[in-house]
Design an enzyme around this catalytic site. Structure first.
Site, short mmCIF file in Angstrom:
data_model
loop_
_atom_site.label_atom_id
_atom_site.label_comp_id
_atom_site.label_asym_id
_atom_site.label_seq_id
_atom_site.Cartn_x
_atom_site.Cartn_y
_atom_site.Cartn_z
N ARG A 14 34.22 47.73 38.67
CA ARG A 14 35.36 48.76 39.15
C ARG A 14 35.60 49.92 38.75
O ARG A 14 36.18 50.93 39.27
CB ARG A 14 36.61 47.75 39.48
N GLU A 27 37.31 35.87 26.16
CA GLU A 27 38.13 34.66 26.07
C GLU A 27 37.34 33.52 26.24
O GLU A 27 37.29 32.42 25.87
CB GLU A 27 39.33 34.54 26.98
#
Length: 177
Positions: free
Chosen positions: A65, A102
């Site tokens: 993006r 994560e």
């Protein structure tokens, strides 16, 4: 006539998607913003605004993006644009930086010849969360001898304190959560 957008009206165009991509996560979906005529242009202008007097020689957008906003920001700042890609998507010699997420690791790459000493870089991404991606991009740029003078994002998730993980001190965000 084009609609005028400020940070609050842009924020109103971001859709919250609960429990995506996993339970407990609220995903900030920018697709409604992208679909609204004039909103992308306004967002890019707002993301560029704090850097109009900075000595930026290149805007570098982080996949994917960052590619939406980066070229428009580069136009606002009258400089070039280069992509920072995920691993394996650039031809020729590349410089890589692997970083932790994560849920595992990821790798960013740039073409080795695109930057060098004297280049002043503005990093662009859509969201600043934990700061891992922007920090990896900073290390990648530093390996070329170029200098990151700032980072700009559309959305900052303030509660995750990602700004504290980023080495560059001039970080701008249009929308805060």
């Amino acid at each position: 006539m084009e609609t005028q957008f400020d940070s609050e009206s842009l924020k109103d165009l971001v859709r919250d998607v609960p429990d995506f991509p996993s339970p407990g996560i609220v995903f900030r979906d920018i697709n409604p913003l992208l679909q609204q005529p004039g909103a992308l242009k306004a967002a890019a202008a707002a993301m560029a605004s704090e850097f109009r007097t900075s000595p930026i020689t290149r805007v570098m957008g982080i996949e994917s993006r960052g590619f939406l906003f980066g070229p428009m920001i580069a136009q606002h700042l009258s400089c070039g644009f280069s992509p920072i890609r995920k691993q394996g998507k650039l031809p020729g010699k590349v410089i890589s930086e692997t970083y932790g997420l994560e849920y595992g690791t990821d790798t960013l790459e740039i073409q080795a010849e695109v930057l060098g000493p004297g280049d002043q870089i503005l990093l662009v991404d859509d969201v600043l969360a934990t700061g891992g991606t922007l920090s990896a991009a900073e290390r990648l740029i530093a390996a070329t001898g170029a200098e990151v003078v700032g980072a700009t994002v559309l959305i900052e998730l303030d509660f995750l304190s990602g700004r504290e993980q980023v080495g560059v001190r001039h970080v701008a965000a249009v929308i805060h959560y």
